[in-house]
Structure formats: structure tokens, C-alpha cells
Motif scaffolding. Structure first.
Motif, PDB file in Angstrom:
ATOM      1  N   GLU A 142     111.031  37.099-103.592  1.00 52.81           N
ATOM      2  CA  GLU A 142     111.709  35.939-104.188  1.00 52.81           C
ATOM      3  C   GLU A 142     112.175  34.984-103.099  1.00 52.81           C
ATOM      4  N   LEU A 143     112.669  35.571-101.997  1.00 52.86           N
ATOM      5  CA  LEU A 143     113.119  34.722-100.894  1.00 52.86           C
ATOM      6  C   LEU A 143     111.923  33.991-100.270  1.00 52.86           C
ATOM      7  N   GLN A 144     110.821  34.723-100.101  1.00 50.83           N
ATOM      8  CA  GLN A 144     109.628  34.073 -99.541  1.00 50.83           C
ATOM      9  C   GLN A 144     109.200  32.897-100.416  1.00 50.83           C
ATOM     10  N   ALA A 145     109.252  33.112-101.724  1.00 54.26           N
ATOM     11  CA  ALA A 145     108.857  32.032-102.637  1.00 54.26           C
ATOM     12  C   ALA A 145     109.792  30.836-102.506  1.00 54.26           C
ATOM     13  N   LEU A 146     111.069  31.115-102.342  1.00 53.04           N
ATOM     14  CA  LEU A 146     112.030  30.012-102.193  1.00 53.04           C
ATOM     15  C   LEU A 146     111.813  29.276-100.869  1.00 53.04           C
ATOM     16  N   ILE A 147     111.412  30.003 -99.864  1.00 51.86           N
ATOM     17  CA  ILE A 147     111.090  29.341 -98.590  1.00 51.86           C
ATOM     18  C   ILE A 147     109.905  28.395 -98.797  1.00 51.86           C
ATOM     19  N   GLY A 148     108.903  28.871 -99.540  1.00 53.87           N
ATOM     20  CA  GLY A 148     107.757  28.009 -99.843  1.00 53.87           C
ATOM     21  C   GLY A 148     108.185  26.754-100.572  1.00 53.87           C
ATOM     22  N   LYS A 149     109.083  26.918-101.495  1.00 52.68           N
ATOM     23  CA  LYS A 149     109.567  25.771-102.280  1.00 52.68           C
ATOM     24  C   LYS A 149     110.391  24.833-101.405  1.00 52.68           C
ATOM     25  N   ALA A 150     111.133  25.388-100.454  1.00 53.20           N
ATOM     26  CA  ALA A 150     111.947  24.542 -99.569  1.00 53.20           C
ATOM     27  C   ALA A 150     111.069  23.741 -98.613  1.00 53.20           C
ATOM     28  N   VAL A 151     109.993  24.371 -98.152  1.00 53.18           N
ATOM     29  CA  VAL A 151     109.091  23.679 -97.228  1.00 53.18           C
ATOM     30  C   VAL A 151     108.247  22.653 -97.973  1.00 53.18           C
ATOM     31  N   LEU A 152     107.870  22.983 -99.184  1.00 51.38           N
ATOM     32  CA  LEU A 152     106.991  22.136 -99.985  1.00 51.38           C
ATOM     33  C   LEU A 152     107.698  21.873-101.326  1.00 51.38           C
ATOM     34  N   PRO A 153     108.633  20.954-101.323  1.00 50.60           N
ATOM     35  CA  PRO A 153     109.496  20.812-102.510  1.00 50.60           C
ATOM     36  C   PRO A 153     108.744  20.477-103.795  1.00 50.60           C
ATOM     37  N   HIS A 154     107.573  19.861-103.667  1.00 58.59           N
ATOM     38  CA  HIS A 154     106.856  19.508-104.893  1.00 58.59           C
ATOM     39  C   HIS A 154     106.056  20.678-105.449  1.00 58.59           C
ATOM     40  N   ALA A 155     106.076  21.806-104.768  1.00 58.86           N
ATOM     41  CA  ALA A 155     105.269  22.946-105.214  1.00 58.86           C
ATOM     42  C   ALA A 155     105.777  23.470-106.561  1.00 58.86           C
ATOM     43  N   THR A 156     104.828  23.725-107.438  1.00 57.91           N
ATOM     44  CA  THR A 156     105.197  24.329-108.719  1.00 57.91           C
ATOM     45  C   THR A 156     104.348  25.557-109.029  1.00 57.91           C
ATOM     46  N   LYS A 157     103.222  25.687-108.301  1.00 58.74           N
ATOM     47  CA  LYS A 157     102.337  26.807-108.621  1.00 58.74           C
ATOM     48  C   LYS A 157     102.141  27.685-107.384  1.00 58.74           C
ATOM     49  N   VAL A 158     102.291  28.970-107.604  1.00 53.78           N
ATOM     50  CA  VAL A 158     102.220  29.921-106.505  1.00 53.78           C
ATOM     51  C   VAL A 158     101.004  30.821-106.721  1.00 53.78           C
ATOM     52  N   ALA A 159     100.138  30.830-105.726  1.00 49.14           N
ATOM     53  CA  ALA A 159      98.961  31.697-105.808  1.00 49.14           C
ATOM     54  C   ALA A 159      99.248  33.004-105.070  1.00 49.14           C
ATOM     55  N   ILE A 160      98.825  34.077-105.668  1.00 49.00           N
ATOM     56  CA  ILE A 160      99.011  35.405-105.073  1.00 49.00           C
ATOM     57  C   ILE A 160      97.676  36.121-105.159  1.00 49.00           C
ATOM     58  N   ILE A 161      97.264  36.728-104.054  1.00 50.67           N
ATOM     59  CA  ILE A 161      96.073  37.570-104.139  1.00 50.67           C
ATOM     60  C   ILE A 161      96.482  39.008-103.832  1.00 50.67           C
ATOM     61  N   ALA A 162      95.927  39.909-104.597  1.00 51.60           N
ATOM     62  CA  ALA A 162      96.283  41.324-104.450  1.00 51.60           C
ATOM     63  C   ALA A 162      95.097  42.167-104.896  1.00 51.60           C
ATOM     64  N   SER A 163      95.086  43.388-104.415  1.00 51.96           N
ATOM     65  CA  SER A 163      94.068  44.308-104.908  1.00 51.96           C
ATOM     66  C   SER A 163      94.596  44.970-106.183  1.00 51.96           C
ATOM     67  N   THR A 164      93.719  45.637-106.875  1.00 52.69           N
ATOM     68  CA  THR A 164      94.139  46.306-108.102  1.00 52.69           C
ATOM     69  C   THR A 164      95.282  47.278-107.806  1.00 52.69           C
ATOM     70  N   GLU A 165      95.174  47.959-106.650  1.00 58.15           N
ATOM     71  CA  GLU A 165      96.187  48.957-106.308  1.00 58.15           C
ATOM     72  C   GLU A 165      97.508  48.318-105.897  1.00 58.15           C
ATOM     73  N   THR A 166      97.453  47.124-105.307  1.00 58.96           N
ATOM     74  CA  THR A 166      98.684  46.545-104.764  1.00 58.96           C
ATOM     75  C   THR A 166      99.285  45.460-105.653  1.00 58.96           C
ATOM     76  N   ALA A 167      98.659  45.197-106.774  1.00 58.87           N
ATOM     77  CA  ALA A 167      99.176  44.127-107.637  1.00 58.87           C
ATOM     78  C   ALA A 167     100.592  44.425-108.096  1.00 58.87           C
ATOM     79  N   GLY A 168     100.906  45.710-108.202  1.00 58.22           N
ATOM     80  CA  GLY A 168     102.234  46.095-108.654  1.00 58.22           C
ATOM     81  C   GLY A 168     103.342  45.622-107.732  1.00 58.22           C
ATOM     82  N   LEU A 169     102.975  45.438-106.476  1.00 56.98           N
ATOM     83  CA  LEU A 169     103.931  44.938-105.500  1.00 56.98           C
ATOM     84  C   LEU A 169     104.543  43.609-105.940  1.00 56.98           C
ATOM     85  N   TYR A 170     103.743  42.838-106.646  1.00 52.17           N
ATOM     86  CA  TYR A 170     104.176  41.491-107.023  1.00 52.17           C
ATOM     87  C   TYR A 170     104.762  41.428-108.432  1.00 52.17           C
ATOM     88  N   GLU A 171     104.711  42.549-109.121  1.00 57.22           N
ATOM     89  CA  GLU A 171     105.180  42.549-110.514  1.00 57.22           C
ATOM     90  C   GLU A 171     106.584  41.972-110.664  1.00 57.22           C
TER      91      GLU A 171
END
Lengths: 324, 708
Positions: A142-171
Motif C-alpha cells: 500500500e505504501l509503495q502504491a502511495l509512493i507511485g501516486k505521489a510521484v505521478l499524481p495523475h496516476a489512476t491505474k496500477v499494473a501488477i504482474i505476478a505468477s500464478t503462485e505469487t498472485a496471492g502476494l498482491y491480494e
């Protein structure tokens, strides 16, 4: 779990007050001496450090831990071949390999893991609450995402890539980002060959790529392709760690070593007081590393350091407040 | 929880061991990061670039529904786009050209795209599918200091997507008004040491709906079908092989095949009786070795070979009187009444076939070396060699060669944190004039943090005449001559010297000198982080002196080229972009005040002098600009709009409003897009030429794309 010996000593002295008068003086003396000894014990509570294999890192962490613990405990290295500690003194392991090594040697030792990621330690903690704890090394997504938003204030969409096994990390973060005004989407990479095609599709969606501690996706053999592809599409990468910022990721949060040492000291004090390690936690302070060279290259106007820090502090506090 | 920032350098203690493979840091592999590449050949952020550079991202091109390559330049301040002849697209920065686009350097991935000896750009046959554009950089202002003698008014650098970025399969089909068809497909792979892509694009278009001509059958003047479309197929192969860390090689190849339609009313000499369509058969090969011995030193060696093969053949019908004039040495078009008729014997006209076939090739070699002494001192330098070969019976009566060799360098120096100095130059020798030229540029950028820069730029550049301007041998050879009585004319070459329309004005044979430009620029670039977004502003004010400009007519029956015009021009341009959540806004505006006067032979009449000056002003527009907006809507929809205008474009003006609605689909194993684009031509009047007519002011396009 057994209490630390000085607590036990204190318990037995309390029972001696009912003895006959002759012994009473002895008892008084004993209590006095015991109190002195207790005071001395307070000074010599011992914490053992299991080496990471990097002497410089071990020394640095030891010094910080000593500073954080103050005069209430001594920090000693766990010697080679040593599998147990006197009086169940806690062992602080530095890095995942040190943790595994010590854990395999002595499954009953109280261990406080440092420089480990949440995904690494969570199963151990779940099975051994109170005996195993950690100060997480990774940064809340969540903090990483907020950093992204602070650096790029107009950002509204966040792309995440994960493997099937690691997708849970982002849940968890996927559930929380909409409340921050960000729409996440996870793109699954099933094979190595799918990495770049999936990344290309992800970048056509997101304003930035949120990278978590997922070694299957982000590792030395993939990061170059990921960074270059991302920048050529005029997108940015946030995370997964400070080292990747030096490599070319635009920004990442990280926990400073003193903050991790402080959190570890609090865990250890808790242990000394209760005989149990508290639940693992993140440090209570973070820093943000930004690759200003990349920002300049991509013509991203960065706010000045103080403004960025203030904004992040504010939104992170708001976020934490809303979570409670 | 508290947060502290560490901007720029890493913390004192290495928080984490760097993975060994990228421990060299950012510059170890940052070759392709989109800093501005074009202006000096150094990778520079805009605050350090010595000049104004417009960067248009490929995504913006696609989001705005731009349907052809040349239309991208409507987004560049000061550039104008139009169609001449049979819908031949032309574009230029600050005018001065019309049919032939000679004064801008155009590069595709560092390879010169400009045709070698006929000194022209053919935008319809460029081997660049829109889907493969990563970005387009336009360095506005003379750029000979970096790219040599033809980067006279500016440089266009089209950078295609790296093969690593297009791994997977992509397909897109677009259909639209006036039989517009575009089909694109690409397949590729990335990862490991070898990245590659194979792409195909078909472009087909009917062009304008009608022209205004006299119907040959009815004799009535009015709307008449316009044969001005094209049907082009492009194949590209792009690859990159990493030989070992720090060394990789690129290989690119492409083939362009198809037909570019030409209308008989617009093209075809000597009484053409059918449309002189152009059969296009181009190809190119390019290879480049990139070597990075360290993070502070890298160089490349590049070789490219391009072949432009055009076959243009048509039947002709020559009145017998022309043959009499040719026999008697009478200039045919200067004596039309006498020559363009049936001869006194009443002989039938001569029919034959002629051609304007041409094949020109370019071999280019380049070595470029970059040294980063420290972040504040960087040097790029290099050598270039170019051999142009032309083969055309019609234009050159055989074959010939031109050679160019050059050395270039640019030093970027930041002595103090608020000042960056750039000094660069290019020395070049060419056999078209057998002279050498030095083109310098010096610039000072006064910067405030990394977000603001005020630039002062001084540059000089030259343009040398191309092979055809300097050494033409123009004539059509008659073949398949009929009827039998004219058999003696089989293989006869009708030369321009036999048919001059204005023999008193002909300059053929005179040595042309180089054109010269001296440019001064004051520009500002600023980027402002604002609440929830960012704002970028770039303003360029310029004052140019152009001398010894080559003007005049370059036709089979008229050849009046000479260094006979001088121009002074000044103006300003604005480019602004605002980004905030889900919305991008972009605006450009260009103002050009061009003042020209005749400097050729004083004994020419005023009308001729004025005509020569006006020839350089045909695409010089006083006001031009664009407005664009892209807005993301719920449910994966994106709405975009763009307004383009060019005022005082000769007697007309161009105004068009584009709207595009797209819907994106993100699935686990593919991404898709459907879109509808409408182009609304605001003015009913045709732009630039009365022949450029569209029946319906609203043009529609639908597209569907998928990526796996």
C-alpha cells in the motif's frame, strides 16, 4: 514457555518472608543481594546475533541493535556451531539463510528474524507464535502504491504482474487500492516466455507498474528487460526494493536500518518482559528512495524532498487511520 | 509511522546487496530510456537539450486515432501537413518546400529515410506501421551540427518499438471512409539473448473523392474522378542479439511493395494517355553493433543500405507537329501553337511508352562514441560516410554517384548546477558541390532544479543541392513506338533541352551553391508538479536568416532552379501538456512571420521574382496549432478528441476535428480494443489545392485490435 531466570528468581524471594527470624535476616540479606543481582542481570540480558555471512552488515546491525537496546541487554554473536543459548536467550537472525540455519539447528530457540520478507516468515510464525517473530524487511505494498501516486499524481491505474503462485502476494493490496483512488489489475505470467508479452499488455493498462517482493518476476535476470520495456513505454516501476531503485526502478519505500533495529529492540524488550515474542510487524518508519536520474530522463517533475515527504507522511497516516 | 525521503543518491549504507547482474546501475543498460535522443545524439533530459524538441509518444498517436504517418506532424508546433499532386502527403517545418521535401532530415531508428538523390520524402511508402512507433522526436530548428547538411530546418527521428517490447502476437484491422484499409500483424519473442519481431502492414486508400478537371469526353469542367490512392504492403524484421553483457547487435530489414496511384492530370509528361502509377519496390538492411565497455563509455557502429526502386511507366500520344519541331530544334512548349498540332502532312500522332523509372541507393556507415566523464561532462562524437548511387534513364541518362563524409561531436558541460553548456558541430564534405561545410551549434541552458530551463541557442546549417538538382540529364526514351511510320523514333530520347517552355529562364547547367541558415533561439521548458497532476510548458522564440535559398521550377519542360531567394523569419511556438487523473490535455500553437525577397539575376521581371519567392512560401503558414484531449471513462472506455488547424495555407485553411471512442478489454490471456473514429472537416473548401475534394465532411473509421 519458561520465563527468564531473573523473573523466576524474584518469584522465589517473595516466598521467603514467612521464614523464622534467624533466617529472616538472612532472607533480608538474600533479598538485598538478589536485588543487586537482579539489577546486574538486567544489565546482562543477552541477545545473540546469528550472522548473515556479511561481516560488515553483521557489525552494522549489531551496533544499531546495541544502541536501540540501550544498557538493558548485551548483544553477542552466536558462535559457529552454537545451537543453544544460555537461559533461552533470544537469537536475532540476520537474513533468511541465517534464520533457516539456526532454525534447523535448534527448533526450540526463540528467534527474531530480521531482513526477511513477510512471505518468507509468515508460515513459521503461524506455527510457532511467541517463539518466532520478525521485523519485516519488505515494504507494505500500500505504501509503495502511495509512493507511485505521489510521484505521478495523475496516476489512476496500477499494473501488477505476478505468477500464478505469487498472485496471492498482491491480494490484500488489490482490495485496498480502490480506496486510495487507484484501480489495480493483476496480469498473470505463467511462463518465462510470457513475461514480456504480459508486461507489454500490463503497461498498456497501468500508469505505473507496482513491483512487490516476488523473486519469480523480479530478479537479476528479468529486471533489465522489465525496466527497459517499461521506460520505453514511458511508464515507471515502483518497488520492489531500494536496491532496484539503484538499478533503475524509479522509486521504492524502504525501512531504514535504525528503524528496523528500533522495532527489533521493542520486540526483544517484550520478550524479556513476557517471555514471548510479539507478533511480527513492519517497522514504524520508512524512507523513500528515488532515482532522480530516471525521473529526469523521463521528464517526470518531482516535488522537492520536503514536499514529497510531507505528502507521503500525510496520506500514509490517513491510510493507516482509516485501516484502524 | 513516519516517512523520510532519500532523493537521488543511495543511503550511506547499502541497504541491500545489489544483484550482481545489474550492479552497474542505471546507466549500465539505459540505452533506450526515452530521454531526448535526437537533438545532439546524447541522451539528454529536456532541461539539458540545446534546443526545442517535440516528443510524441506512440500511445498518443494511437489514442488520437491518427490514420497515417504524416498526420502525426500536425501535433508538432510550426509543422504543416498537406497533400500535393495525386494526394502525395507533404510535411515541413516553417514552410519553404512544396512537392519536394528537402529541408528536414528524417531518420527511422537512426537510418536516413530521406530519398537519396531525388531529395524527397515519400511518407506513403515509409516502412513504419503506426503500431510500431515508440515515439517521434522532432528537433525543431537547424540540426546540422548533429546530423549533417540536410538537417536544415529540423530533424524528425522516428523511433520504433524495441523488438523486446512487442513480444507476443498483435493484430489490428482498420476500415474507413474512402476505402481506407489498414491491416497490421506482428509476431515476436523476447527474453534470453535474442529479441525479434516480424511485422506486416497493408495500407490501402482511395485518396480524395474527386478533382476539378475537364472531362476528356464531354469537355465539361467539374468534378472528375481522382486516381490518387495507394496500395502498399510493408514487411519488417527487427531483432537484437545480446552477444554478451555490454555488447549487442541489432539487425533490421524491410521490404515495401505496392502501387502508388498517380492521376494522369497531375503526373505524366509528353501527353500521357493513362495514369502513370508508380510501382514501389523498396528494401533496406540495417545492422548496428552496440558496445558498452563501461557505464561511462559506449559506442555503436552502424551500417545501412537502402534501395528505392520505383517503376513508373505510361503510354503517350504525341501530335505529329511535335516531331517536326524536334527535328528542327524548335522548343516544343515555347512554341505550342506551332508544335502541339498535327503536322502539315497530316500524319497521325506518335504513340509510345515512356517511363520515369528510378532506382537510388544509399549506403551509410556511422561510428558514434559517447563518453560520460561525469554526470556534468559528456561528449558524443562520431564519423559518418554515405555513398548515394542513382540509376535512371529518365532523370540522369544512366547512373552516377555522390559521396559524403563527415565528423561530428557535441560536448555537454554543466559547470555549475544552474548552467548547462552544449557545443557541437559537424564538418562534412560532399561531392555534389565538392566543398566542405562546418555547421556549429552553441547553447546555454539556465536551469532551475530539474524542472525549468531557459535556453539560448545559436546554430548554423547548410543544405547542399541533391544529385538531381545539381546534375540532371532529363529525358524520356520512346519505346513501343507506333504507328510504323514513326519507327525511326524507337529508342529516341526526348530531352528537356528540346522542349523548354521558357528557354530564357532556364538555368540548367549552372552550378548551384549551398543554402545557408543562421538561427537564434530563446526557449523555455518547464514542468510543474501540481496537485493531482503535472503540467509541462515549452515555448520557443526564433529568428532565422536563410540565404541563397534554391527556388524555381523543377519540371521536364521548365528548369529555373537557382540560389535566388533570401528569407528572414521569426516567430514563436508553444507546446503545453497537462496530465491529471484519467485525463491528458495537450495544446500547440505556432506563429510564423516569413519575409522573403529575390536575390537572383536583376534583369528578371518583377512577376518572375515574386513567383520565385512565393514558391518557397507555399507551405509557410502564419498560424497553426492543435488541441488534443484524452479522457479515460468507466468500463474501459477512452474518449479522445483532437482539433488541428493551419491558417493562411496559401489561399485556404485547414481545420479538422477528430473524435475517437475506444473500448479496451483486459482478459487474462489477451487484451483487445475496439474503436470508432470520426474525422470532421470543418471547412467545406478543399485545402491547398482545389483538387483535394472530399464529398462528405465526416469521415468514419472502425478498428479492432488484439494482443496476446
Amino acid at each position: 514457555m519458561k520465563r527468564a531466570s531473573w523473573f523466576q528468581t524474584s518469584h522465589h524471594d517473595h516466598a521467603a518472608v514467612t521464614w523464622p527470624p534467624v533466617l529472616f535476616l538472612l532472607a533480608i540479606l538474600t533479598v538485598f543481594l538478589s536485588t543487586v543481582a537482579q539489577a546486574q542481570d538486567l544489565a546482562v540480558n543477552t541477545v545473540y546475533i546469528a550472522s548473515s555471512g556479511n561481516p560488515a552488515l553483521d557489525q552494522h546491525m549489531t551496533r544499531l541493535l546495541e544502541d536501540a537496546l540501550g544498557d538493558k541487554a548485551a548483544v553477542r554473536p552466536l558462535t559457529n556451531g552454537q545451537t543453544a543459548t544460555p537461559d533461552d536467550a533470544p537469537i536475532v537472525t540476520i537474513g533468511p539463510s541465517a534464520f533457516s540455519r539456526v532454525r534447523q539447528a535448534n527448533r526450540r530457540a526463540p528467534l527474531l528474524a530480521m531482513l526477511v520478507e513477510r512471505s518468507f516468515i509468515k508460515d513459521y510464525v503461524a506455527r510457532n507464535p511467541g517463539q518466532i517473530s520478525a521485523v519485516y524487511y519488505d515494504v507494505p505494498l500500500e505504501l509503495q502504491a502511495l509512493i507511485g501516486k505521489a510521484v505521478l499524481p495523475h496516476a489512476t491505474k496500477v499494473a501488477i504482474i505476478a505468477s500464478t503462485e505469487t498472485a496471492g502476494l498482491y491480494e490484500p493490496v488489490v482490495d485496498k487500492l480502490p480506496a486510495m483512488g487507484l484501480q489495480p489489475r493483476v496480469f498473470i505470467v505463467d511462463t518465462e516466455q510470457d513475461l514480456i508479452p504480459t508486461l507489454v499488455r500490463a503497461l498498456s493498462y497501468g500508469d505505473f507498474l507496482l513491483a512487490g517482493p516476488d523473486d519469480r518476476i523480479y530478479n537479476p535476470s528479468t529486471i533489465k528487460h522489465i525496466l527497459l520495456t517499461t521506460y520505453r513505454r514511458n511508464r515507471i516501476v515502483i518497488g520492489p526494493s531500494q536496491a532496484y531503485v539503484k538499478a533503475g526502478s524509479l522509486a521504492s519505500g524502504y525501512a531504514p536500518f535504525p528503524a528496523m533495529a528500533k522495532a527489533a529492540a521493542e520486540h526483544l524488550h517484550h520478550y524479556f518482559g513476557s517471555g514471548e515474542l510479539p507478533a511480527p510487524d513492519y517497522p514504524d518508519q520508512y524512507s523513500v528512495e528515488i532515482n532522480s536520474q530516471v525521473a529526469r530522463s523521463l521528464n517526470i517533475p518531482l516535488p522537492d524532498k520536503e514536499t514529497l515527504e510531507r505528502e507521503l507522511d500525510q496520506v500514509w497516516s490517513q491510510y493507516e487511520g482509516s485501516e484502524k | 509511522m513516519g516517512i523520510a525521503c532519500a532523493l537521488g543518491s543511495s543511503a550511506a549504507w547499502p541497504q541491500e546487496e545489489l544483484p550482481a547482474d545489474f550492479s552497474e546501475g542505471f546507466y549500465g543498460f539505459s540505452d533506450a530510456v526515452p530521454e531526448v535522443l535526437t537533438t545532439t545524439r546524447l541522451r539528454q533530459p529536456k532541461v539539458r537539450v540545446p534546443g526545442t524538441t517535440t516528443v510524441i509518444e506512440g500511445d498518443m498517436i494511437r489514442d488520437l486515432g491518427i490514420m497515417s504517418l504524416v498526420e502525426i506532424f500536425r501535433l508538432v508546433p510550426g509543422m504543416v501537413v498537406a497533400e500535393v499532386g495525386s494526394s502525395t502527403p507533404v510535411t515541413t517545418y516553417h514552410g519553404t518546400v512544396h512537392y519536394e521535401q528537402r529541408r528536414m532530415q528524417v531518420l527511422v531508428d537512426g537510418r536516413t529515410a530521406h530519398r537519396a538523390t531525388l531529395s524527397d520524402m515519400d511518407w506513403q511508402t515509409m516502412p513504419v506501421p503506426l503500431e510500431l512507433i515508440e515515439r517521434v522526436e522532432v528537433a525543431r530548428g537547424p540540426n546540422s551540427a548533429a546530423y549533417g547538411i540536410n538537417a536544415f530546418l529540423g530533424t524528425i527521428n522516428i523511433i520504433t518499438r524495441d523488438p523486446a517490447d512487442t513480444a507476443g502476437v498483435e493484430a489490428r484491422v482498420v476500415r474507413g471512409s474512402r476505402q481506407y484499409i489498414r491491416t497490421f500483424g506482428s509476431v515476436g519473442d523476447a527474453g534470453g539473448n535474442y529479441d525479434w519481431r516480424l511485422a506486416y502492414e497493408k495500407r490501402k486508400f482511395e485518396g480524395f473523392d474527386y478533382q476539378l478537371e475537364r472531362d476528356p469526353v464531354t469537355g465539361e469542367y467539374g468534378p472528375y474522378p481522382f486516381h490518387d490512392g495507394h496500395d502498399i504492403n510493408v514487411f519488417n524484421y527487427d531483432s537484437r542479439l545480446e552477444i554478451r553483457p555490454g555488447i549487442n547487435t541489432e539487425l533490421r530489414a524491410g521490404v515495401v511493395d505496392g502501387v502508388n496511384e498517380e492521376d494522369v492530370f497531375k503526373n505524366g509528361e509528353l501527353g500521357a494517355t493513362a495514369n502513370p502509377d508508380i510501382d514501389v519496390r523498396d528494401y533496406y538492411l540495417q545492422t548496428r553493433l552496440n558496445v558498452s565497455p563501461s557505464e561511462s563509455h559506449f559506442f555503436h557502429i552502424q551500417a545501412s543500405y537502402e534501395n528505392f526502386d520505383r517503376r513508373q511507366r505510361w503510354p503517350i500520344l504525341i501530335p505529329s507537329g511535335v516531331l517536326t519541331c524536334l527535328e528542327n530544334g524548335i522548343d516544343v512548349f515555347a512554341n505550342e501553337d506551332e508544335c502541339l498540332r498535327t503536322d502539315d502532312e497530316g500524319n497521325p500522332p506518335l504513340s509510345a511508352r515512356v517511363n520515369a523509372d528510378s532506382e537510388d541507393s544509399r549506403l551509410e556507415l556511422e561510428v558514434q562514441d559517447t563518453l560520460i566523464f561525469n554526470p556534468d561532462l559528456k561528449l558524443v562524437s562520431g564519423l559518418g560516410y554515405r555513398a548515394d548511387t542513382y540509376r535512371s534513364e529518365t532523370y540522369f541518362n544512366g547512373r552516377g554517384n555522390n559521396y559524403q563524409s563527415r565528423v561530428f561531436a557535441n560536448l555537454e558541460y554543466t559547470p555549475i548546477n544552474w548552467l548547462t553548456l552544449n557545443t557541437g558541430g559537424n564538418y562534412e564534405r560532399t561531392t555534389t558541390t565538392h566543398e566542405g561545410y562546418f555547421s556549429p551549434r552553441v547553447a546555454a541552458n539556465f536551469t532551475l532544479n530539474d524542472n525549468h530551463a531557459l535556453r539560448l541557442v545559436y546554430s548554423r546549417a547548410v543544405r547542399t543541392p541533391d544529385g538531381f538538382e545539381q546534375d540532371p540529364d532529363y529525358g524520356f526514351t520512346l519505346r513501343d513506338v507506333e504507328p510504323e511510320i514513326w519507327a525511326e523514333y524507337e529508342g529516341y530520347r526526348v530531352e528537356s533541352v528540346d522542349i523548354w517552355e521558357h528557354p530564357e529562364l532556364v538555368t540548367l547547367g549552372e552550378e548551384l551553391e549551398e543554402e545557408r541558415i543562421t538561427s537564434r533561439e530563446i526557449s523555455y521548458f518547464g514542468q510543474f508538479p501540481i496537485d493531482q497532476g503535472s503540467f509541462q510548458l515549452e515555448v520557443r522564440a526564433f529568428k532565422d536568416k536563410l540565404r541563397d535559398m534554391i527556388s524555381g521550377v523543377i519540371q521536364f519542360d521548365d528548369w529555373t532552379l537557382d540560389n535566388n531567394v533570401a528569407l528572414d523569419q521569426k516567430g514563436f511556438e508553444v507546446e503545453a501538456a497537462l496530465q491529471y487523473p484519467k485525463t491528458t490535455l495537450r495544446a500547440t500553437y505556432g506563429y510564423l512571420d516569413q519575409d522573403g525577397w529575390y536575390t537572383g539575376p536583376a534583369d528578371y521581371d518583377e512577376e518572375e521574382k515574386t513567383y520565385n519567392v512565393e514558391l518557397l512560401g507555399r507551405l509557410s503558414v502564419r498560424h497553426s496549432g492543435s488541441l488534443a484531449a484524452i479522457r479515460e471513462l468507466p468500463l474501459g472506455f477512452t474518449l479522445s478528441g483532437a482539433m488541428y488547424w493551419a491558417d493562411e495555407l496559401r489561399a485556404s485553411e485547414f481545420q479538422r476535428l477528430d473524435m475517437r471512442l475506444a473500448k479496451s478489454f483486459y482478459r487474462s490471456d489477451f487484451t483487445g480494443e475496439l474503436a470508432l473514429t470520426m474525422q470532421h472537416y470543418i471547412d467545406e473548401e478543399p485545402d491547398l489545392s482545389s483538387d483535394n475534394n472530399i464529398e462528405d465532411q465526416n469521415q468514419f473509421f472502425v478498428e479492432a485490435g488484439i494482443r496476446f
